[in-house]
Design a protein around this motif. Sequence first.
Motif, PDB file in Angstrom:
ATOM      1  N   MET A 198       0.821  -1.211   0.000  1.00 22.22           N
ATOM      2  CA  MET A 198       0.000   0.000   0.000  1.00 22.22           C
ATOM      3  C   MET A 198       0.854   1.259   0.000  1.00 22.22           C
ATOM      4  N   ARG A 199       2.048   1.181   0.594  1.00 19.11           N
ATOM      5  CA  ARG A 199       2.957   2.331   0.591  1.00 19.11           C
ATOM      6  C   ARG A 199       3.583   2.563  -0.785  1.00 19.11           C
ATOM      7  N   GLY A 200       3.449   1.578  -1.666  1.00 14.49           N
ATOM      8  CA  GLY A 200       4.049   1.698  -2.989  1.00 14.49           C
ATOM      9  C   GLY A 200       5.470   1.179  -3.053  1.00 14.49           C
ATOM     10  N   MET A 201       5.863   0.360  -2.087  1.00 14.77           N
ATOM     11  CA  MET A 201       7.230  -0.140  -2.022  1.00 14.77           C
ATOM     12  C   MET A 201       7.407  -1.355  -2.936  1.00 14.77           C
ATOM     13  N   MET A 218      -1.256 -13.341  -1.475  1.00 14.42           N
ATOM     14  CA  MET A 218      -0.368 -12.743  -2.468  1.00 14.42           C
ATOM     15  C   MET A 218      -1.155 -11.930  -3.494  1.00 14.42           C
ATOM     16  N   ASP A 219      -2.285 -12.449  -3.933  1.00 20.63           N
ATOM     17  CA  ASP A 219      -3.095 -11.745  -4.934  1.00 20.63           C
ATOM     18  C   ASP A 219      -3.609 -10.411  -4.394  1.00 20.63           C
ATOM     19  N   LYS A 220      -4.015 -10.397  -3.126  1.00 19.54           N
ATOM     20  CA  LYS A 220      -4.479  -9.148  -2.523  1.00 19.54           C
ATOM     21  C   LYS A 220      -3.344  -8.130  -2.465  1.00 19.54           C
ATOM     22  N   ALA A 221      -2.150  -8.592  -2.089  1.00 22.48           N
ATOM     23  CA  ALA A 221      -0.997  -7.696  -2.014  1.00 22.48           C
ATOM     24  C   ALA A 221      -0.621  -7.161  -3.396  1.00 22.48           C
ATOM     25  N   GLU A 226      -0.377  -2.698  -7.267  1.00 26.33           N
ATOM     26  CA  GLU A 226      -0.726  -2.107  -8.569  1.00 26.33           C
ATOM     27  C   GLU A 226      -1.361  -0.737  -8.383  1.00 26.33           C
ATOM     28  N   ARG A 227      -2.199  -0.600  -7.380  1.00 25.34           N
ATOM     29  CA  ARG A 227      -2.883   0.673  -7.134  1.00 25.34           C
ATOM     30  C   ARG A 227      -1.920   1.762  -6.675  1.00 25.34           C
ATOM     31  N   GLY A 229       1.550   1.745  -7.147  1.00 25.97           N
ATOM     32  CA  GLY A 229       2.790   1.860  -7.908  1.00 25.97           C
ATOM     33  C   GLY A 229       3.923   1.012  -7.365  1.00 25.97           C
ATOM     34  N   GLY A 230       3.628   0.085  -6.471  1.00 26.07           N
ATOM     35  CA  GLY A 230       4.647  -0.806  -5.930  1.00 26.07           C
ATOM     36  C   GLY A 230       4.711  -2.113  -6.690  1.00 26.07           C
ATOM     37  N   SER A 231       5.378  -3.089  -6.108  1.00 28.22           N
ATOM     38  CA  SER A 231       5.504  -4.402  -6.741  1.00 28.22           C
ATOM     39  C   SER A 231       5.648  -5.475  -5.670  1.00 28.22           C
ATOM     40  N   ILE A 232       5.319  -6.712  -6.048  1.00 27.44           N
ATOM     41  CA  ILE A 232       5.409  -7.870  -5.163  1.00 27.44           C
ATOM     42  C   ILE A 232       6.116  -9.001  -5.909  1.00 27.44           C
TER      43      ILE A 232
END
Length: 338
Positions: A198-201, A218-221, A226-227, A229-232
């Motif tokens: 959520m922080r965009g990290m 994982m899908d929720k994260a 995506e919202r 601008g981060g990535s997982i």
Amino acid sequence: MSDINRFDDLADFAADQISALLGLSARLEQHPEPEALKGKVLSLLFLNPSLRTLASFQASMTRLGGGAFVISPEMSIHGLETRPGIVMDGAAAEHVREAVPVIASYGDALGLRAFAERRDLVEDLEDREYRNLAELVSTPLINMESAINHPCQSLADWKTLDDLGISERGGKFVLSWAYHPSALPLAVPSATMQMAAMRGMDVTVLRPDGFELPPLVMDKARLLAERSGGSIRETDDRSEAMEGAHVLYAKSWSSTRHYGDKHSDYQLRNRHEDWCVAEAWFQQAAADCRFMHCLPVRRNVVVSEAVLDGPRSVVVAEARNRMWVQMAVLYAMLGPGL
């Protein structure tokens, strides 16, 4: 901006609401308001043991001029039964279906802590026990840790990252599994990963084979990333994960491959006793990479004493931030609002 009535999941809140809560927590830290919740009462129901959560909520209410009382099964002379459809001919004389609404009625808000049973992964992912108990409550409600979430810890972690000046977008956050002799819940790792997303990290989940977090988590994260601008991503390669990392957040959790199977989980986790965070883990990280953990932590099992007592560790400040962010939640829920 409306006041808060439920604090179940950090992902329920928009970016501006979280920003407002964090701003409020910083303000209350610097400029106390000791009468903001004068006359207000917080009911605290702990179906599982606690140290920081219990103490920090009591301190939060006291600092704001209100009061709190604590109930747990160990404190009840009757014993508390939680199972549905049970024939109550055993030791417990009281069921949560009566106890919870009564306890809630004595306060202006209820804090509820109900850990995962760790028997059925689907049931725990649905947060079934917490949701069933929440349905019995008509007062404002705070999730003090459920089977799959810990929003108070996550909000404190967000504040800690802000306090350290670690950037939201572009900051590299590593959530690492660490060895622990027991199978622990998924709540903190799941909530922590989602907070960083959520922080965009740029978030990397570092874990041995067999300790992957569930696809639903994982899908929720990924959606949250995506919202913002981060990535997982996830890996079992420590060197790759730690390259350029700004934060290493260590946490133990159950094997999802053997969820509910204590024997198989034990056999798998005991192959990875070397997953104890040591200074050598930080060789490829950013020079000022910080170590975070929600506590309690087992010294020289989860993390070496040298790291825990060294300049990288921010675990005490992280724990203290629990109080400040919870004060903000209570102020928004029971006081003047955001």
